[in-house]
Write a protein that holds these residues in place. Structure first.
Motif, PDB file in Angstrom:
ATOM      1  N   ARG A   1       0.834  -1.137  -0.107  1.00 54.50           N
ATOM      2  CA  ARG A   1       0.050   0.149   0.030  1.00 54.50           C
ATOM      3  C   ARG A   1       0.826   1.210  -0.136  1.00 54.50           C
ATOM      4  N   ALA A   2       2.110   1.269   0.910  1.00 54.31           N
ATOM      5  CA  ALA A   2       2.811   2.574   1.026  1.00 54.31           C
ATOM      6  C   ALA A   2       3.599   2.641  -0.273  1.00 54.31           C
ATOM      7  N   LEU A   3       4.087   1.538  -0.749  1.00 50.79           N
ATOM      8  CA  LEU A   3       4.726   1.702  -1.992  1.00 50.79           C
ATOM      9  C   LEU A   3       4.038   2.376  -3.235  1.00 50.79           C
ATOM     10  N   VAL A   4       2.492   1.906  -3.376  1.00 49.16           N
ATOM     11  CA  VAL A   4       1.882   2.233  -4.338  1.00 49.16           C
ATOM     12  C   VAL A   4       1.567   3.879  -4.123  1.00 49.16           C
ATOM     13  N   GLU A   5       1.568   4.190  -3.149  1.00 48.27           N
ATOM     14  CA  GLU A   5       1.317   5.598  -2.624  1.00 48.27           C
ATOM     15  C   GLU A   5       2.510   6.473  -2.852  1.00 48.27           C
ATOM     16  N   ARG A   6       3.794   6.083  -2.551  1.00 42.75           N
ATOM     17  CA  ARG A   6       4.960   6.711  -2.877  1.00 42.75           C
ATOM     18  C   ARG A   6       5.327   6.848  -4.437  1.00 42.75           C
ATOM     19  N   SER A   7       4.873   5.679  -5.116  1.00 43.26           N
ATOM     20  CA  SER A   7       5.166   5.534  -6.383  1.00 43.26           C
ATOM     21  C   SER A   7       4.547   6.700  -7.472  1.00 43.26           C
ATOM     22  N   SER A   8       3.364   6.998  -6.977  1.00 40.34           N
ATOM     23  CA  SER A   8       2.778   8.245  -7.814  1.00 40.34           C
ATOM     24  C   SER A   8       3.686   9.397  -7.906  1.00 40.34           C
ATOM     25  N   SER A   9       4.018   9.764  -6.673  1.00 37.83           N
ATOM     26  CA  SER A   9       4.721  11.239  -6.445  1.00 37.83           C
ATOM     27  C   SER A   9       6.155  11.078  -7.030  1.00 37.83           C
ATOM     28  N   LEU A  10       6.678   9.731  -6.972  1.00 36.21           N
ATOM     29  CA  LEU A  10       8.196   9.445  -7.467  1.00 36.21           C
ATOM     30  C   LEU A  10       8.087   9.630  -9.074  1.00 36.21           C
ATOM     31  N   PHE A  11       6.998   8.924  -9.342  1.00 37.16           N
ATOM     32  CA  PHE A  11       6.966   9.118 -11.088  1.00 37.16           C
ATOM     33  C   PHE A  11       6.673  10.185 -11.485  1.00 37.16           C
ATOM     34  N   GLN A  12       5.920  11.043 -10.816  1.00 36.66           N
ATOM     35  CA  GLN A  12       5.593  12.525 -11.100  1.00 36.66           C
ATOM     36  C   GLN A  12       6.800  13.539 -11.333  1.00 36.66           C
ATOM     37  N   SER A  13       7.921  12.976 -10.439  1.00 35.26           N
ATOM     38  CA  SER A  13       8.817  13.848 -10.235  1.00 35.26           C
ATOM     39  C   SER A  13       9.923  13.495 -11.067  1.00 35.26           C
ATOM     40  N   GLN A  14       9.826  12.398 -12.061  1.00 35.71           N
ATOM     41  CA  GLN A  14      10.842  11.861 -12.906  1.00 35.71           C
ATOM     42  C   GLN A  14      10.586  12.526 -14.301  1.00 35.71           C
ATOM     43  N   GLU A  15      10.791  13.878 -14.188  1.00 33.65           N
ATOM     44  CA  GLU A  15      10.801  14.431 -15.743  1.00 33.65           C
ATOM     45  C   GLU A  15      12.225  14.532 -16.199  1.00 33.65           C
ATOM     46  N   ASP A  16      12.367  15.426 -17.266  1.00 33.60           N
ATOM     47  CA  ASP A  16      13.557  15.227 -18.261  1.00 33.60           C
ATOM     48  C   ASP A  16      14.310  14.133 -18.650  1.00 33.60           C
ATOM     49  N   GLY A  17      13.497  13.212 -18.853  1.00 32.81           N
ATOM     50  CA  GLY A  17      13.990  11.866 -19.470  1.00 32.81           C
ATOM     51  C   GLY A  17      14.488  10.917 -18.347  1.00 32.81           C
ATOM     52  N   ASN A  18      14.256  11.400 -17.036  1.00 32.95           N
ATOM     53  CA  ASN A  18      14.902  10.423 -16.171  1.00 32.95           C
ATOM     54  C   ASN A  18      13.894   9.126 -16.047  1.00 32.95           C
ATOM     55  N   SER A  19      14.432   7.967 -15.470  1.00 35.41           N
ATOM     56  CA  SER A  19      13.513   6.938 -15.478  1.00 35.41           C
ATOM     57  C   SER A  19      13.751   6.253 -14.211  1.00 35.41           C
TER      58      SER A  19
END
Ligand SMILES: Nc1nc2c(ncn2[C@@H]2O[C@H](COP(=O)(O)OP(=O)(O)OP(=O)(O)O)[C@@H](O)[C@H]2O)c(=O)[nH]1
Length: 382
Positions: A220-238
């Motif tokens: 549950r916590a991982l899913v919650e954290r992943s959304s903000s983590l994915f949002q912050s991966q701009e500029d071609g970062n993965s």
């Protein structure tokens, strides 16, 4: 054993699980305020600003001390009102901003002090605003701001009393002393109440986010954290996503018993936690499944970590004389899925294909690329 330790920071003697527990504990217990949580506070600030304007304007110039005048008071409270509206708008857009919470609290203390100093009435109602600042910030934002609010308010009161010492000496009476005693009791009582609330809040957040057996983040916590983590991966970062599943774990349970299986899961979690950086997220995704998210990582970094994890598990199995291994599927966001669910589906399938092919111990990339199972990971830097 060297491989297990290789992920540890120099001089950091904590085990991977301790490091991860600290990290996840902090992440898990941090209380993030929503806009709804803060809305009442901003309306209350506006209300007090309006009341201050009414108070001084009803009293007229007689309500204002000689060192200033009604026009200045009106101007300052007008600016205060604009500041409240400005930060109100900011809070509705960026709810979690600790610097703003701290700044507005100090502005409130300064404004309460200004009101008390500008007031000809010695027992100014402005004094009660300190109580509002202490309780409002303490209850909302926790003990740290509570302490700061107490220190700030106390400092301001001491300053005000010393500036108008002669006025306050005249005011000295038994009832004034009791007023102060009551005030102090309310503050101490609120402090203990806030401490209890904060402790309960932290415990709840920990239970909600942390897997009790391994100390890792839960699904549950991982899913919650992943959304903000994915949002912050701009500029071609993965974000590299690794899905790891133990091989032969059921046999371990059946042969050695569930208590050994439990200990093994905790040991595996510790070994995995040792292979990653502090900013990486490691979770126990299911029974014997672990999911790792590595932000700002290249494919090569992902491969390095995957090999380290496998090596660490092999070492752990050898050290403990238990026959099991780990299979890993590897992919990246956003290359292999537009959200966590779709990336997990891809890496899970890759992991499963690897299991089918090797019967365990393999690392397979979503693209089909396979990592040599015998490859050494020593000397790798990540
Ligand atoms: N001891 C222990 N066992 C668990 C826990 N959670 C799940 N399990 C067991 O983990 C096992 C997982 O089953 P499988 O996925 O088939 O395990 P496996 O033998 O590694 O098989 P493959 O994944 O196909 O390689 C089941 O027997 C579960 O009962 C736990 O918290 N503690």
């Amino acid at each position: 054993m060297n491989q297990i330790n290789s992920g540890r920071r120099t001089g950091d003697r904590r085990s991977g699980l301790e490091r991860r527990k600290n990290q996840t504990g902090k992440q898990g217990t941090e209380h993030r305020m929503s806009w709804e949580d803060q809305r009442t506070q901003y309306w209350t600030r506006l209300l007090f600003c309006g009341l201050a304007l009414l108070y001084f304007n009803f009293g007229g110039e007689e309500q204002v001390r000689d060192w200033t005048n009604l026009q200045v008071v009106n101007l300052i409270f007008l600016v205060f009102g604009i500041e409240i509206l400005f930060f109100m708008r900011h809070a509705s857009r960026v709810p979690h901003a600790p610097w703003r919470q701290r700044l507005t609290m100090w502005i409130d203390i300064v404004m309460a002090s200004f009101a008390v100093l500008a007031d000809t009435t010695i027992s100014s109602p402005g004094f009660l605003v300190y109580l509002m600042v202490i309780l409002g910030n303490g209850m909302r934002y926790g003990l740290r701001l509570f302490g700061e609010a107490v220190i700030g308010s106390l400092g301001a009161v001491i300053l005000i009393v010393s500036l108008r010492l002669f006025d306050y000496v005249d005011l000295f009476s038994v009832s004034a002393v009791f007023f102060l005693v009551f005030f102090a009791i309310i503050v101490i009582y609120s402090y203990t109440l806030t401490a209890k609330i904060e402790l309960g809040r932290a415990k709840l957040a920990h239970e909600r986010n942390i897997d009790a057996l391994t100390g890792l983040l839960n699904q549950r916590a991982l899913v919650e954290r992943s959304s903000s983590l994915f949002q912050s991966q701009e500029d071609g970062n993965s974000v590299v996503v690794l899905f790891a599943d133990l091989d032969g774990f059921k046999r371990v349970n059946d042969t050695h018993g569930h208590h050994v299986g439990d200990r093994l899961l905790a040991g595996v979690a510790d070994s995995i936690a040792n292979t990653v950086r502090d900013e990486d997220l490691v979770s126990r995704y299911g029974g014997d499944e672990f999911l790792l998210l590595l932000p700002y990582a290249t494919k090569q970094c992902g491969e390095t970590v995957a090999q380290r994890v496998r090596q660490a598990i092999d070492d752990y199995a050898k050290e403990n004389g238990i026959d099991f291994s780990i299979s890993i599927g590897m992919g990246r966001y956003p290359d292999h899925g537009h959200d966590l669910d779709s990336v997990i589906r891809s890496v899970d399938q890759a992991m499963y294909r690897s299991k089918l092919k090797h019967g365990g111990g393999g690392i397979l990339h979503v693209d089909g690329g396979e990592l040599d199972t015998a490859e050494s990971t020593s000397g790798m830097t990540y």
